[in-house]
Design a protein around this motif. Structure first.
Motif, mmCIF file in Angstrom:
data_model
loop_
_atom_site.group_PDB
_atom_site.id
_atom_site.type_symbol
_atom_site.label_atom_id
_atom_site.label_comp_id
_atom_site.label_asym_id
_atom_site.label_seq_id
_atom_site.Cartn_x
_atom_site.Cartn_y
_atom_site.Cartn_z
ATOM 1 N N LEU B 306 0.867 -1.179 0.000
ATOM 2 C CA LEU B 306 0.000 0.000 0.000
ATOM 3 C C LEU B 306 0.904 1.229 0.000
ATOM 4 C CD1 LEU B 306 -2.995 0.963 0.203
ATOM 5 C CD2 LEU B 306 -2.571 1.243 2.647
ATOM 6 N N ASN B 307 0.771 2.041 -1.011
ATOM 7 C CA ASN B 307 1.665 3.192 -1.203
ATOM 8 C C ASN B 307 3.127 2.769 -1.040
ATOM 9 O OD1 ASN B 307 -0.656 4.767 -1.479
ATOM 10 N ND2 ASN B 307 -0.765 5.114 0.732
ATOM 11 N N GLY B 308 3.453 1.599 -1.559
ATOM 12 C CA GLY B 308 4.832 1.132 -1.567
ATOM 13 C C GLY B 308 5.281 0.388 -0.316
ATOM 14 N N ARG B 309 4.436 0.295 0.709
ATOM 15 C CA ARG B 309 4.857 -0.392 1.945
ATOM 16 C C ARG B 309 4.013 -1.639 2.194
ATOM 17 N NH1 ARG B 309 6.897 3.474 6.543
ATOM 18 N NH2 ARG B 309 4.739 3.814 7.154
ATOM 19 N N ALA B 310 4.616 -2.618 2.864
ATOM 20 C CA ALA B 310 3.918 -3.886 3.093
ATOM 21 C C ALA B 310 2.653 -3.664 3.919
ATOM 22 C CB ALA B 310 4.837 -4.875 3.811
ATOM 23 N N LEU B 311 1.524 -4.058 3.353
ATOM 24 C CA LEU B 311 0.241 -3.825 4.009
ATOM 25 C C LEU B 311 0.114 -4.627 5.304
ATOM 26 C CD1 LEU B 311 -2.547 -2.435 3.697
ATOM 27 C CD2 LEU B 311 -3.300 -4.452 2.448
ATOM 28 N N SER B 312 0.775 -5.793 5.352
ATOM 29 C CA SER B 312 0.638 -6.643 6.541
ATOM 30 C C SER B 312 1.252 -5.979 7.764
ATOM 31 C CB SER B 312 1.292 -7.997 6.296
ATOM 32 O OG SER B 312 2.616 -7.803 5.867
ATOM 33 N N SER B 313 2.339 -5.190 7.574
ATOM 34 C CA SER B 313 2.961 -4.571 8.746
ATOM 35 C C SER B 313 2.533 -3.125 8.950
ATOM 36 C CB SER B 313 4.491 -4.615 8.648
ATOM 37 O OG SER B 313 4.914 -5.353 7.567
ATOM 38 N N TYR B 314 2.258 -2.413 7.839
ATOM 39 C CA TYR B 314 2.007 -0.992 7.998
ATOM 40 C C TYR B 314 0.540 -0.587 7.858
ATOM 41 C CZ TYR B 314 7.042 -0.651 7.699
ATOM 42 O OH TYR B 314 8.377 -0.802 7.937
ATOM 43 N N GLY B 315 -0.299 -1.495 7.343
ATOM 44 C CA GLY B 315 -1.680 -1.099 7.080
ATOM 45 C C GLY B 315 -2.567 -1.182 8.307
ATOM 46 N N SER B 316 -3.547 -0.298 8.389
ATOM 47 C CA SER B 316 -4.531 -0.397 9.461
ATOM 48 C C SER B 316 -5.510 -1.514 9.113
ATOM 49 C CB SER B 316 -5.293 0.920 9.603
ATOM 50 O OG SER B 316 -6.187 1.068 8.509
ATOM 51 N N ARG B 317 -6.299 -1.906 10.102
ATOM 52 C CA ARG B 317 -7.302 -2.946 9.886
ATOM 53 C C ARG B 317 -8.249 -2.541 8.746
ATOM 54 N NH1 ARG B 317 -7.361 -8.269 11.203
ATOM 55 N NH2 ARG B 317 -9.510 -8.982 11.486
ATOM 56 N N GLY B 318 -8.636 -1.285 8.741
ATOM 57 C CA GLY B 318 -9.548 -0.788 7.707
ATOM 58 C C GLY B 318 -8.923 -0.837 6.329
ATOM 59 N N GLN B 319 -7.649 -0.460 6.244
ATOM 60 C CA GLN B 319 -6.957 -0.503 4.954
ATOM 61 C C GLN B 319 -6.814 -1.941 4.449
ATOM 62 O OE1 GLN B 319 -3.532 1.710 6.314
ATOM 63 N NE2 GLN B 319 -4.015 3.429 4.943
ATOM 64 N N GLN B 320 -6.579 -2.856 5.399
ATOM 65 C CA GLN B 320 -6.455 -4.266 5.017
ATOM 66 C C GLN B 320 -7.779 -4.783 4.477
ATOM 67 O OE1 GLN B 320 -4.866 -6.352 8.408
ATOM 68 N NE2 GLN B 320 -2.831 -5.451 8.155
ATOM 69 N N ARG B 321 -8.862 -4.408 5.132
ATOM 70 C CA ARG B 321 -10.177 -4.848 4.708
ATOM 71 C C ARG B 321 -10.510 -4.311 3.315
ATOM 72 N NH1 ARG B 321 -13.360 -4.483 9.870
ATOM 73 N NH2 ARG B 321 -12.575 -6.553 10.364
ATOM 74 N N THR B 322 -10.165 -3.064 3.079
ATOM 75 C CA THR B 322 -10.414 -2.449 1.773
ATOM 76 C C THR B 322 -9.599 -3.160 0.686
ATOM 77 O OG1 THR B 322 -10.803 -0.338 2.844
ATOM 78 C CG2 THR B 322 -10.389 -0.277 0.490
ATOM 79 N N ALA B 323 -8.362 -3.504 1.010
ATOM 80 C CA ALA B 323 -7.504 -4.181 0.040
ATOM 81 C C ALA B 323 -8.092 -5.536 -0.350
ATOM 82 C CB ALA B 323 -6.102 -4.358 0.618
ATOM 83 N N ILE B 324 -8.578 -6.269 0.647
ATOM 84 C CA ILE B 324 -9.167 -7.583 0.372
ATOM 85 C C ILE B 324 -10.417 -7.448 -0.480
ATOM 86 C CG2 ILE B 324 -10.465 -9.460 1.493
ATOM 87 C CD1 ILE B 324 -7.531 -9.944 1.537
ATOM 88 N N LEU B 325 -11.214 -6.434 -0.164
ATOM 89 C CA LEU B 325 -12.422 -6.200 -0.943
ATOM 90 C C LEU B 325 -12.047 -5.897 -2.399
ATOM 91 C CD1 LEU B 325 -15.495 -5.983 -0.760
ATOM 92 C CD2 LEU B 325 -15.219 -3.537 -0.284
#
Lengths: 200, 411
Positions: B306-325
């Protein structure tokens, strides 16, 4: 809890249960059937088993199962000595014989290379095969191992080991079953059938 | 494509079910543990031959119901699948293994397509589904095995050749690892090793290539959906393939480099094969010592950036959910583009977790699908307008009834 079954009964149940495809229930059913059916049939079975063990052996040439050594197929003067068909199991010899399309000699490996099951080349009759090839003037060896990963690997291994020891080394063709339907044939089989197509 | 009829026998909590389904959206509602999810799972199982949860395969049968019947054919799933051009009857039988002393509760599976017996693999491709689960977000934070499983199940639905290569690869890998252990112990034959290695290279390079193409296509679509429909262009998401094609340096760096190499024109079928062969040769002594094959597609991974950084370590729960969607919505588009036919959407309780914008985006997708089946405990979370165009079915204790009050339920 005391075991209510007499020892000989329990012993036979245990023996049956060691056979493939037979569970403890079937083993018990077979045992009680034999108790009921009368001495004659039970003893005949015992006799058949004894015969099986005492009167069969591996043929010292091809390693098929036989009563006489060398076996009928190896001693038949009407078969072609220049052709050799390598198979995994004795039952495969029977299958090829039924086809009536092969008149050469056989060699039974007794398995295929499968590290998972602990079967390596040294567990198969491969050294015997190489010795046979060295002693006889063969024109062709047909590798008739199964078209499975293990059978294919065994064929590839044999190819490496045999090298130029024989003028012609062939593998059974893979393709469409007789009476099959093109529409229902999977892509791999159909692809292989196309690769192995023959000119009319 | 859509399913016009589903019939279940002894599957999960269903003793017996005959259900007509129509195109468009169908809402299954009812209390928890009544069988809503099991219905989605049955359809998923018929489409993929896999359970949505890896560990559940042995719990598919309704053992209570099964015991009262003759122990021959125990469970049965049948779907009538309609595509643009044909109707297919897909049947999966779950048969109790009577002689399974080692695993008493095991069963064998039998597949029939139009009442003809086929191999399990031949079921694939007749029915294609995209499944939405609340726990999908674990794809981001969970183990690489889960991400490989997702990739494999999705790809297998549209590419039977891939599926076959994969299953063969796994067999070869198992044989090769057994052989490596035996060589380490001094009993295995070094002469046999190249035979299994060659097969591993041929199949492994096919798999790697296919996965690279798949992830590249899915990544483009995910990025588009994420940007346009879900975040209003505020964030950029990327999918990054992390193949195990090198064995010397730090695994992560090497995987990133290999993944980038795979997206260049240099990565031809031949060069991928050469690369895999080379690394297997280099690490062979180490692999023999460890008794495992340490590189190859069975060690692959992929991740979101996400914006160049690993979503698993840097993403919020909401951002992770949006990515999966975004990923799941992209999967629908990708499948439609590749096969020319819309997959069936299966959504298990996913609306409740989403905020208004994401929910609207997903509902839009649901309404434009040829067939979508949703579950919810409470139909009130949907708008009256949505419900008016939806068939609502009440699920209660393994039985399904047509709802009286909600919308135009049809029959």
């Amino acid at each position: 809890m005391a075991n209510a079954l007499p020892k000989p009964v329990q012993r036979l149940i245990n023996e049956f249960a060691r056979l493939p495809g037979i569970g403890p229930k079937s083993a018990a059913r077979l045992t009680f059937y034999l108790l009921r059916v009368g001495d004659e049939q039970a003893l005949e079975l015992a006799d058949a088993l004894r015969d099986l063990v005492e009167r069969t052996r591996f043929c010292s040439v091809c390693f098929n199962i036989t009563e006489a050594d060398p076996c009928e197929l190896c001693s038949d003067p009407n078969r072609d000595d220049h052709l050799l068909c390598v198979v995994e199991e004795p039952l495969d010899v029977l299958a090829i014989e039924r086809s009536r399309a092969f008149h050469g000699r056989y060699h039974v490996l007794h398995g295929a290379i499968s590290p998972v099951e602990g079967v390596g080349p040294e567990d198969l009759r491969i050294e015997e095969l190489l010795a046979r090839v060295a002693q006889n003037r063969l024109q062709e060896i047909i590798l008739a191992t199964n078209p499975t990963l293990e059978g294919e690997s065994t064929a590839l291994y044999l190819q490496r080991r045999l090298g130029d020891a024989v003028p012609k080394l062939t593998r059974l063709a893979r393709g469409l079953p007789v009476g099959g339907d093109l529409e229902y044939t999977d892509e791999i089989t159909l692809g292989r059938a196309l690769e192995g197509r023959q000119e009319l | 494509m859509y399913i016009s009829h589903l019939s279940l026998t002894n599957f999960r909590n269903y003793g017996r079910l005959e259900l007509d389904l129509s195109p468009g959206a169908t809402l299954l509602y009812g209390q928890n543990a009544q069988g809503k999810t099991n219905l989605l799972e049955a359809i998923y199982y018929l489409a993929t031959t896999r359970s949505p949860h890896a560990e559940y395969d042995n719990q598919l049968l309704n053992w209570d119901a099964a015991e009262t019947e003759e122990p021959v054919v125990v469970g049965r799933l049948v779907a009538q699948a309609q595509t643009a051009t044909e109707t297919k009857r897909l049947e999966m039988r779950l048969i109790l293994e009577r002689n399974g002393r080692a695993r008493p509760n095991s069963f064998r599976r039998e597949v029939l397509v139009d009442r003809r017996k086929m191999r399990l693999m031949d079921l694939l491709g007749h029915l294609r589904v995209v499944l939405f689960l609340p726990e999908d977000v674990q794809l981001i934070t969970g183990s690489p095995a889960e991400r490989r499983r997702y990739m494999d199940i999705t790809l297998c639905q549209i590419d039977t050749a891939y599926c076959r290569s994969l299953s063969q690869y796994n067999k070869v890998l198992e044989q090769r690892n057994a052989l490596l252990r035996q060589i380490a112990e001094g009993s295995g034959s070094l002469e046999v090793l190249p035979i299994f290695t060659d097969k591993l290279i041929t199949l492994g390079s096919q798999i790697v290539r296919r996965r690279a193409l798949f992830l590249a296509g899915l990544a483009r679509e995910t990025q588009r959906v994420h940007y346009e429909s879900l975040t209003n262009g505020r964030e950029t998401i990327r999918l990054q393939y992390l193949p195990r094609l090198a064995g010397n340096g730090p695994p992560e760096q090497e995987s990133v480099a290999s993944g980038e190499w795979l997206s260049t024109e240099e990565a031809t079928p031949t060069s991928i094969k050469t690369q895999l062969a080379e690394v297997l040769r280099q690490i062979q002594p180490a692999d023999i010592a460890r008794g495992v094959t340490s590189v190859g597609p069975h060690r692959d991974d992929w991740r979101f950036l996400l914006n160049g950084r690993a979503l698993s370590s840097y993403g919020s729960r909401g951002q992770q959910r949006t990515a999966i969607l975004a990923l799941k919505m992209a999967e629908i588009n990708w499948m439609t583009a590749v096969t020319g036919e819309q997959p069936i959407l299966l959504l298990d309780e996913v609306m409740a977790e989403l905020d208004a914008q994401r929910r609207a985006a997903l509902l839009h997708t649901v309404q434009s699908a040829q067939q979508a089946i949703l579950t919810a405990t409470d139909p009130a979370m949907f708008t009256a307008e949505f419900l008016a165009n939806t068939t609502s079915l009440q699920v209660s204790n393994g039985r399904i009834s047509y709802a009286e009050s909600t919308g135009i339920s049809g029959q």
